[in-house]
Design an enzyme around this catalytic site. Structure first.
Site, mmCIF file in Angstrom:
data_model
loop_
_atom_site.group_PDB
_atom_site.id
_atom_site.type_symbol
_atom_site.label_atom_id
_atom_site.label_comp_id
_atom_site.label_asym_id
_atom_site.label_seq_id
_atom_site.Cartn_x
_atom_site.Cartn_y
_atom_site.Cartn_z
ATOM 1 C CG ASN A 9 -1.614 1.305 1.462
ATOM 2 O OD1 ASN A 9 -1.767 2.096 0.532
ATOM 3 N ND2 ASN A 9 -2.065 1.542 2.693
ATOM 4 C CE LYS A 11 0.568 3.523 4.856
ATOM 5 N NZ LYS A 11 0.474 3.668 6.296
ATOM 6 C CG HIS A 88 -5.507 2.022 5.427
ATOM 7 N ND1 HIS A 88 -5.040 2.982 6.288
ATOM 8 C CD2 HIS A 88 -4.476 1.164 5.214
ATOM 9 C CE1 HIS A 88 -3.778 2.705 6.596
ATOM 10 N NE2 HIS A 88 -3.413 1.605 5.954
ATOM 11 C CD GLU A 90 -2.485 5.632 6.924
ATOM 12 O OE1 GLU A 90 -2.471 5.681 5.681
ATOM 13 O OE2 GLU A 90 -1.551 5.134 7.596
ATOM 14 C CD GLU A 156 -3.251 -2.439 7.597
ATOM 15 O OE1 GLU A 156 -2.149 -2.684 7.114
ATOM 16 O OE2 GLU A 156 -3.904 -1.411 7.342
ATOM 17 N N GLY A 162 3.012 2.234 10.669
ATOM 18 C CA GLY A 162 4.010 3.282 10.469
ATOM 19 C C GLY A 162 4.803 3.643 11.713
ATOM 20 C CB SER A 201 5.590 -1.844 11.944
ATOM 21 O OG SER A 201 5.244 -0.491 12.184
HETATM 22 C C1 PEP Z 1 -0.509 0.174 6.082
HETATM 23 O O1 PEP Z 1 -0.585 1.352 5.787
HETATM 24 O O2 PEP Z 1 -1.409 -0.588 5.729
HETATM 25 C C2 PEP Z 1 0.641 -0.271 6.860
HETATM 26 C C3 PEP Z 1 0.608 -1.470 7.367
HETATM 27 O O3 PEP Z 1 1.695 0.603 6.999
HETATM 28 P P1 PEP Z 1 3.162 0.255 7.572
HETATM 29 O O4 PEP Z 1 3.585 -1.049 6.975
HETATM 30 O O5 PEP Z 1 4.005 1.402 7.122
HETATM 31 O O6 PEP Z 1 3.031 0.155 9.058
#
Ligand code: PEP
Length: 239
Positions: A9, A11, A88, A90, A156, A162, A201
């Site tokens: 992803n 973003k 998601h 976000e 998640e 992040g 992460s």
């Molecule tokens: C995500 O945005 O779905 C995500 C898991 O981000 P990151 O891997 O950067 O934590």
């Protein structure tokens, strides 16, 4: 559950120069899914030459109309996308998307022929309060479409996205087991076949441990999906 599915992803990252990363991913493997920004979907599809599955990071709950700045599921299909991420965290926090909004997007995406990745996950405060199952259970109940065809669920934890922090492997296993049980309760035996991704992460160094847990069918990867080198290292570690 077979081979791990690794989904990137991007973003709000990626200009046309980043198509080189798509090319490098496609040259190395034919089983990765990548969701670049909308502006790169069509060119990423061309660059990937069917070796990668390219997807969207969101879609509107309607197929067309007066919704300035939005992108529909049929537009994603028209651009060559094969899947879309909905719900998601976000999107849920930045855009105030409710479970009902996410479910509407998932339904319209399925009707348009896209596979759909529905994201769920608790905040740190919700985890600290011992409410992980209540929060994730409510998100699943409200966000999932009516059928399992083309459905992927991504767990998640918001506090792991992040941040460089991850749940323990036991915590990942516990939540994925809970999600599996919810899927089976809702969809019967078909719920056993739904792939559940872990996201938050994931890096080359922790991928094998996290993806080795029961009911973890792959990873949704943000920051570490931006370069071919790190996404390919995660995919290698997972398999
Ligand atoms: C995500 O945005 O779905 C995500 C898991 O981000 P990151 O891997 O950067 O934590």
């Amino acid at each position: 559950m077979g081979n791990a599915l690794i989904v990137g992803n991007w973003k709000m990252n990626g200009l046309s120069a980043a198509l080189g990363e798509i090319a490098a991913m496609a040259a190395a493997r034919d089983d990765l899914w990548v969701a670049p920004p909308f502006t790169l979907i069509a060119s990423a599809v061309t660059t990937a030459q069917s070796r990668l599955r390219i997807g969207g990071q969101d879609c509107h709950a309607k197929l067309s109309g007066a919704h300035t700045g939005c992108v529909s599921a049929t537009m994603l299909v028209d651009a060559g996308a094969g899947f879309v991420i909905v719900g998601h965290s976000e999107r849920r926090s930045d855009n105030g998307e409710s479970d009902a909004d996410v479910r509407a997007k998932a339904m319209v995406a399925r009707a348009a022929g896209l596979d759909v990745i529905v994201c769920v996950g608790e905040t740190e405060a919700q985890r600290d309060a011992g409410n992980v199952e209540a929060v994730v259970g409510k998100q699943l109940a409200g966000s999932l479409p009516d059928a399992v065809d083309g459905l992927v669920v991504a767990y998640e934890p918001v506090w792991a996205i992040g941040t460089g922090r991850t749940p323990t492997p036991d915590d990942v296993a516990a939540v994925h087991g809970f999600i599996r049980a919810q899927l089976v309760t809702r969809f019967g035996a078909a719920g056993q076949g739904v792939r559940i991704l872990y996201g938050g992460s994931v890096k080359p160094e922790n991928a094998a441990l996290l993806l080795g847990q029961p009911n973890v069918g792959g990873a949704l990867v943000g920051g570490a999906s931006l370069t071919a080198a790190s996404l390919l290292a995660i995919a290698a570690a997972a398999s």
